[in-house]
Design an enzyme around this catalytic site. Sequence first.
Site, PDB file in Angstrom:
ATOM      1  N   SER A  71      54.675   8.913  31.719  1.00 42.95           N
ATOM      2  CA  SER A  71      54.743   9.699  30.360  1.00 42.95           C
ATOM      3  C   SER A  71      53.334   9.393  29.695  1.00 42.95           C
ATOM      4  CB  SER A  71      55.962   9.246  29.429  1.00 42.95           C
ATOM      5  OG  SER A  71      56.130  10.155  28.349  1.00 42.95           O
ATOM      6  N   ASP A 318      57.697  15.780  31.332  1.00 43.10           N
ATOM      7  CA  ASP A 318      57.545  14.442  31.184  1.00 43.10           C
ATOM      8  C   ASP A 318      57.935  13.516  32.321  1.00 43.10           C
ATOM      9  OD1 ASP A 318      57.556  11.675  30.198  1.00 43.10           O
ATOM     10  OD2 ASP A 318      57.492  12.400  28.187  1.00 43.10           O
TER      11      ASP A 318
END
Length: 597
Positions: A71, A318
């Site tokens: 992320s 993500d």
Amino acid sequence: MPDQAPDQTPTFYLGLCMAGAISAGAYTAGVMDYLIEALDRWEQARNSPDPAIRQSVPQHKVVINVITGASAGGIAAAIALAALQRKIEHVTNGQYKNFTGNNKLYEAWINLTANEMLPELLKTSDIDTDGGASLLNSNFVDKIADEILNLGAGEKVVRPYISDDLELCLSLSNLTGFTTEIVFSNILADSQKSLAAQADNQNAPRYLARTHRDFGHFRIGKTYQNDGRIPLWFEESGQTGIDTLRDCAKATGAFPIGLRWRKVVRPVRYINDNPLINPYVDWNNGKPRIVKQLLSDDPATPAAGVDRNGNYSSLNVDGGMLNNEPFDTTDKLLQMRGVDLRSGAGQTPGTVLMIDPFPSVPGKDPAVPNRNIPLREIVEELYKTMRSELLVKADVLQKAASANNYCQFLIAPSRDDRSNPSRKIFGAAAIACGSLGGFGGFLTRKFREHDFQLGRHNCQSFLRKHFLIPLDADNPIFAHGYQHLQHTGPGTYSKQASGDSSPRTFVPIIPDVDPQGRLNQDQEPEPSWPALTYPEIEDLLIKNSNEIESRLKKLTLANFKLGFFKRLLVSWFSTKVSEDSHSQITAQLKAHDLVRE
């Protein structure tokens, strides 16, 4: 264990793991800024032409072998690796507000593309081009990635503490995915038939699964070594892999729903050869052996996402969704490189160091079936359960917290409680960017500046007080490094270790010294808490009211075909959400102690 440095200097190997962070990547960037500065200072003193300076500092080496991230931590990892290629002007002397020096970590995470990011995130221009792919406008990510990872001209810096073939591994949540299968032996059909022959039998019982955990896996170097690591070379005259790195950095940071999905294109060989991705790869004696291809590149029967040229295109969100704290990946990659991590202080040749702005801390009581539970709470608990199972496992964190484990360390936010200086605040509550579910840093630059400086402050304290190893453990790396200092060198500590009856002498793994070999670095100041007044919050929110309403309305209409009356309902709903968002955001900032009466 890998070979030592060419000069046979005993070397300690480091794997850096950067956990998911959202806007709190500002904290991770601050930690990295100070870590790089400390390593640069020590390296300068250790290799000084003045013998007196050389003899005043430890003489072992620390080499970073692996960097992983997920992320925003993945974006931070990619930016950190890019920053390490050039000269860095560090944010010293507490000058963290409006810093203008050449520092890619600061530029990417504090400057972003505006001091206040709400107007950027609420622009609707992306809806016309992308069809309403995310709640927030994600174009700022493209701009940052394109600028920061484009090194261009600049003073090239060779840092001896960076491995010549360092690996960078970014977690990806691949929605396209891969099909894997397990063939069950049909012994009733033919007990004499070999398992290989049965595997070719299309009628044999099979278990098919779609897997989605993926990695953007790179290695510094120009040449592919047939092991799934994408070659990465930063030289301006002949860059390699930079475009793929840029795409993977955007993909790992594509926060689900909030930020736009990303496309990553790679040759199939980078998937099939990689033991982290392809379960049919055996890793034996440091060399991969491919048992079976995960993706078929046969033009007659290509796998999903594979084109005629053998390139695989994947749809990604993500990376933290499936692997937010790739601690185990870092550990595994070090092991593959021959760094045999062991918990004993006298044996370990290296360690994993995780930087995590949002470590697990005690929260609300867990759900128990002692009353009527509404559906909304079941949905909330279901989400929390899935997330906790996808994050780093409890047994791994427990090992990292052990006083006797020297191959796992953790840097996490910590600051003084402004209402009670004798008390410490830890985790997300210690950083301003931890507000609003991790998106607080996008509200104002003040929050990001605070967290960057807190990262520097925490990193210095960590190096001096926690990133230590007992000298009496007789680890040959540190016995060599400190033998000439007679236990009085920079950063030597005597303290009571858990379970010991007498104090032990601990020494820093990375000493915090100046280029002259002296332990006289100024204490990094703890930044003042950046609480806002009510008028400041109102000013931030009111001027964006129309943009919130406009984006919600346009986003809904782009995703759903609606008649006249439903459009009116959407208009009313968007206005209502915009109005309610003011009180909701203010309440959350107040709960995070970011409102100054």
